[in-house]
Design a protein around this motif. Structure first.
Motif, PDB file in Angstrom:
ATOM      1  N   VAL A  78     -54.246  -5.428  13.373  1.00 27.62           N
ATOM      2  CA  VAL A  78     -53.344  -4.515  12.653  1.00 27.62           C
ATOM      3  C   VAL A  78     -52.577  -3.677  13.682  1.00 27.62           C
ATOM      4  CG1 VAL A  78     -53.241  -2.570  11.041  1.00 27.62           C
ATOM      5  CG2 VAL A  78     -54.841  -4.447  10.623  1.00 27.62           C
ATOM      6  N   GLU A  79     -53.309  -3.220  14.689  1.00 33.11           N
ATOM      7  CA  GLU A  79     -52.652  -2.388  15.718  1.00 33.11           C
ATOM      8  C   GLU A  79     -51.576  -3.172  16.473  1.00 33.11           C
ATOM      9  OE1 GLU A  79     -56.417   0.603  16.438  1.00 33.11           O
ATOM     10  OE2 GLU A  79     -56.014  -0.947  17.927  1.00 33.11           O
ATOM     11  N   GLN A  80     -51.790  -4.488  16.584  1.00 38.50           N
ATOM     12  CA  GLN A  80     -50.765  -5.322  17.256  1.00 38.50           C
ATOM     13  C   GLN A  80     -49.576  -5.593  16.327  1.00 38.50           C
ATOM     14  OE1 GLN A  80     -53.084  -8.762  18.234  1.00 38.50           O
ATOM     15  NE2 GLN A  80     -53.932  -7.875  20.105  1.00 38.50           N
ATOM     16  N   GLY A  81     -49.670  -5.160  15.080  1.00 36.94           N
ATOM     17  CA  GLY A  81     -48.576  -5.320  14.116  1.00 36.94           C
ATOM     18  C   GLY A  81     -48.476  -6.725  13.555  1.00 36.94           C
ATOM     19  N   ILE A  82     -49.540  -7.514  13.681  1.00 38.73           N
ATOM     20  CA  ILE A  82     -49.463  -8.901  13.202  1.00 38.73           C
ATOM     21  C   ILE A  82     -49.701  -8.969  11.696  1.00 38.73           C
ATOM     22  CG2 ILE A  82     -50.476 -11.214  13.409  1.00 38.73           C
ATOM     23  CD1 ILE A  82     -51.055 -10.526  16.350  1.00 38.73           C
ATOM     24  N   LEU A  83     -50.718  -8.248  11.210  1.00 37.84           N
ATOM     25  CA  LEU A  83     -50.985  -8.221   9.762  1.00 37.84           C
ATOM     26  C   LEU A  83     -50.994  -6.764   9.296  1.00 37.84           C
ATOM     27  CD1 LEU A  83     -53.792 -10.896   9.133  1.00 37.84           C
ATOM     28  CD2 LEU A  83     -51.354 -11.122   8.758  1.00 37.84           C
ATOM     29  N   PRO A  84     -50.733  -6.530   8.001  1.00 33.95           N
ATOM     30  CA  PRO A  84     -50.714  -5.148   7.505  1.00 33.95           C
ATOM     31  C   PRO A  84     -52.120  -4.570   7.366  1.00 33.95           C
ATOM     32  CG  PRO A  84     -50.327  -6.666   5.705  1.00 33.95           C
ATOM     33  CD  PRO A  84     -50.399  -7.496   6.956  1.00 33.95           C
ATOM     34  N   GLN A  85     -52.208  -3.255   7.222  1.00 37.39           N
ATOM     35  CA  GLN A  85     -53.498  -2.564   7.147  1.00 37.39           C
ATOM     36  C   GLN A  85     -54.359  -3.069   5.974  1.00 37.39           C
ATOM     37  OE1 GLN A  85     -55.411   0.166   5.744  1.00 37.39           O
ATOM     38  NE2 GLN A  85     -56.619   0.326   7.621  1.00 37.39           N
ATOM     39  N   GLN A  86     -53.683  -3.499   4.894  1.00 38.32           N
ATOM     40  CA  GLN A  86     -54.457  -3.991   3.729  1.00 38.32           C
ATOM     41  C   GLN A  86     -55.306  -5.200   4.071  1.00 38.32           C
ATOM     42  OE1 GLN A  86     -51.196  -3.176   3.642  1.00 38.32           O
ATOM     43  NE2 GLN A  86     -50.444  -3.078   1.545  1.00 38.32           N
ATOM     44  N   ALA A  87     -55.006  -5.854   5.201  1.00 35.79           N
ATOM     45  CA  ALA A  87     -55.765  -7.054   5.564  1.00 35.79           C
ATOM     46  C   ALA A  87     -56.934  -6.721   6.487  1.00 35.79           C
ATOM     47  CB  ALA A  87     -54.835  -8.064   6.236  1.00 35.79           C
ATOM     48  N   GLN A  88     -57.059  -5.451   6.855  1.00 32.21           N
ATOM     49  CA  GLN A  88     -58.116  -5.081   7.822  1.00 32.21           C
ATOM     50  C   GLN A  88     -59.477  -4.931   7.147  1.00 32.21           C
ATOM     51  OE1 GLN A  88     -57.390  -1.574  10.265  1.00 32.21           O
ATOM     52  NE2 GLN A  88     -59.582  -1.166  10.256  1.00 32.21           N
ATOM     53  N   VAL A  89     -60.460  -5.589   7.751  1.00 33.05           N
ATOM     54  CA  VAL A  89     -61.839  -5.500   7.261  1.00 33.05           C
ATOM     55  C   VAL A  89     -62.607  -4.555   8.173  1.00 33.05           C
ATOM     56  CG1 VAL A  89     -63.978  -6.826   6.977  1.00 33.05           C
ATOM     57  CG2 VAL A  89     -61.785  -7.839   6.320  1.00 33.05           C
ATOM     58  N   GLY A  90     -63.411  -3.702   7.591  1.00 31.22           N
ATOM     59  CA  GLY A  90     -64.274  -2.864   8.441  1.00 31.22           C
ATOM     60  C   GLY A  90     -64.368  -1.426   8.000  1.00 31.22           C
ATOM     61  N   GLN A  91     -64.960  -0.673   8.877  1.00 24.08           N
ATOM     62  CA  GLN A  91     -65.255   0.730   8.586  1.00 24.08           C
ATOM     63  C   GLN A  91     -64.022   1.528   8.166  1.00 24.08           C
ATOM     64  OE1 GLN A  91     -67.237   2.629  11.900  1.00 24.08           O
ATOM     65  NE2 GLN A  91     -66.408   4.583  11.247  1.00 24.08           N
ATOM     66  N   THR A  92     -62.904   1.288   8.833  1.00 19.87           N
ATOM     67  CA  THR A  92     -61.690   2.012   8.461  1.00 19.87           C
ATOM     68  C   THR A  92     -60.716   1.094   7.711  1.00 19.87           C
ATOM     69  OG1 THR A  92     -60.992   1.593  10.735  1.00 19.87           O
ATOM     70  CG2 THR A  92     -61.736   3.810  10.226  1.00 19.87           C
ATOM     71  N   GLY A  93     -61.223  -0.055   7.301  1.00 13.22           N
ATOM     72  CA  GLY A  93     -60.429  -0.986   6.506  1.00 13.22           C
ATOM     73  C   GLY A  93     -61.120  -1.231   5.181  1.00 13.22           C
ATOM     74  N   LYS A  94     -61.065  -2.481   4.720  1.00 14.69           N
ATOM     75  CA  LYS A  94     -61.654  -2.814   3.425  1.00 14.69           C
ATOM     76  C   LYS A  94     -63.085  -3.335   3.586  1.00 14.69           C
ATOM     77  CE  LYS A  94     -58.082  -2.161   0.681  1.00 14.69           C
ATOM     78  NZ  LYS A  94     -56.807  -2.761   0.961  1.00 14.69           N
ATOM     79  N   THR A  95     -63.866  -3.176   2.515  1.00 22.57           N
ATOM     80  CA  THR A  95     -65.189  -3.794   2.471  1.00 22.57           C
ATOM     81  C   THR A  95     -65.068  -5.019   1.578  1.00 22.57           C
ATOM     82  OG1 THR A  95     -66.170  -1.624   2.652  1.00 22.57           O
ATOM     83  CG2 THR A  95     -67.610  -3.399   1.879  1.00 22.57           C
TER      84      THR A  95
END
Ligand SMILES: Cc1cc2nc3c(=O)[nH]c(=O)nc-3n(C[C@H](O)[C@H](O)[C@H](O)COP(=O)(O)OP(=O)(O)OC[C@H]3O[C@@H](n4cnc5c(N)ncnc54)[C@H](O)[C@@H]3O)c2cc1C
Length: 397
Positions: free
Chosen positions: A313-330
């Motif tokens: 996400v930080e590299q700007g490849i996918l949006p934040q909604q695709a992030q899994v983890g503690q500060t993303g989605k479960t």
């Protein structure tokens, strides 16, 4: 200083230094010495086998909480449907209630919310604390806090669980302040300590580097917020009847201080990885956008969604909604394919509920392999194209 060493009893065994979380004690010339970093937590006193550490810390008395009983779940809704996390928490509450031999209750607040009672009964609410009022139609912090505070003070639950949604993160701290109890935010696990009959509330701490288990010994209710998707939603089950406890709130518009002028729905990008049965997730080991096009191909063939780590996400490849983890989605898919992901604790926090985890990584020591059901050690650029090839032929890779 309230902790000191009885030097003639100390044999320099170092147990105290190992247990101290703050480097508040060290061994000098074979004897323990208390340093200025000591917080007087007392951990060293309990561990010392020679009784060489003493203090003038007086044990705080635990109040009598025998009047407090039952596990409450705050039910969040948008007037049309219940949020998933409320039902997940009803399931978890039943598990905890079994260990305590206590009852599970739902707290249902709003306007015209009778329609939800049936679902709550089916999901295991033995009691429903029910408050309807015109001024509760939209969520407003003061109004909702006021009602929950009154209910808690009147009926005295032992545990109160709230989803760590945007609404829950606003409401829970306010309620905890009003009823003068502690709050553990963003828990990822809840258990009962059967000896002390107390709630063990686990959450990531210190930037996610450790999992801390927190207890509230001195006040009630024990309050926790829990992130959506962390607890498994139980199947609608057994109950056919709930005891409905109606509560008439005393609310006045002038005391609520806020008004909802307009509700603007957030534009969704179309990705909802929390509902996917199959997830193909990529990390820094995937070669830029091109590499993610390859993973998307695999995800499409499996009828799944594409997800990623925070670095992607930080590299700007996918949006934040695709992030899994503690500060993303479960997420809790049937299959989670982790490609070029190291498996940092912050990432694992979001995907450990997956039924089967397949990990592809060229480093045999990658932490992701510790949680994987199937480990493929190798280059994603060779393995993923081969999987795509096999699946495209209609076979099983
Ligand atoms: C407070 C906080 C919150 C955080 N929240 C999150 C979060 O919600 N989600 C999250 O994901 N992270 C989160 N992080 C970041 C987290 O700590 C890790 O930095 C991150 O998860 C690592 O991402 P990664 O696995 O993509 O990258 P890396 O750790 O760099 O791992 C890349 C992996 O790819 C492998 N690899 C490289 N090339 C290949 C190849 N050709 N074939 C196969 N394997 C290959 C490497 O062996 C390595 O294991 C958080 C961090 C902090 C401090």
């Amino acid at each position: 200083m309230s902790i000191w060493i009885i030097e003639k009893q100390c044999d320099g065994c170092k147990l105290c230094t190992q247990v101290c979380p703050y480097e508040g004690i060290e061994i000098t010339d074979g004897i323990a010495k208390v340093t200025e970093r000591c917080t007087s937590c007392g951990a060293c006193i309990d561990i010392c086998k020679n009784k060489a550490i003493d203090s003038d810390i007086t044990q705080r008395e635990i109040p009598d909480f025998s009047a407090y009983t039952g596990i409450w779940v705050f039910i969040e809704h948008n007037n049309i449907e219940l949020t998933g996390v409320s039902l997940e928490l009803l399931g978890k509450a039943q598990e905890l209630a079994k260990d305590l031999n206590e009852q599970v209750s739902a707290v249902l607040i709003g306007k015209d919310v009778t329609k939800f009672c049936n679902t709550l009964t089916k999901f295991g609410a033995q009691n429903i604390y029910f408050a309807e009022h015109d001024l509760l139609e939209q969520y407003r912090t003061i109004a909702y806090t006021n009602v929950i505070e009154s209910l808690v003070k009147k009926y005295k639950p032992s545990i109160l669980l709230i989803g760590a949604t945007t609404l829950g993160r606003d409401l829970a701290p306010r309620v905890s302040r009003h009823v003068k109890t502690g709050l553990t935010a963003d828990c990822t696990d809840l258990k009962i300590d059967s000896d002390e009959r107390i709630l063990l509330q686990t959450r990531p701490a210190f930037g996610g580097n450790v999992m801390a288990t927190i207890v509230n010994k001195y006040s009630r209710p024990q309050m926790a917020t829990i992130r959506p998707g962390v607890m498994e939603k139980i199947k609608q089950n057994f109950f056919t009847n709930s005891n409905i406890i109606k509560f008439k709130p005393e609310l006045h518009e002038k005391n609520i201080l806020t008004r909802v002028l307009e509700i603007i729905k957030e534009k969704k990008s179309g990705i909802d990885i929390t509902k996917a049965n199959v997830i193909v997730a990529g990390g820094r080991g995937i070669n830029g956008r091109q590499g993610f096009d390859m993973l998307k191909q695999l995800a499409d063939l499996l009828g799944g969604e594409l997800a990623c780590t925070r670095l992607v996400v930080e590299q700007g490849i996918l949006p934040q909604q695709a992030q899994v983890g503690q500060t993303g989605k479960t997420v809790r898919p049937e299959i989670y394919i982790a490609c070029g992901i190291s498996g940092a604790i912050q990432h694992r926090a979001g995907m450990m509920g997956s039924r089967y985890i397949i990990a592809i990584n060229n480093d045999p020591d990658a932490p992701i392999f510790k949680v994987a059901n199937w480990s493929i050690i190798g280059d994603v650029n060779e393995i993923v194209p081969e999987m795509i090839k096999q699946l495209s032929k209609g076979g099983t890779p």
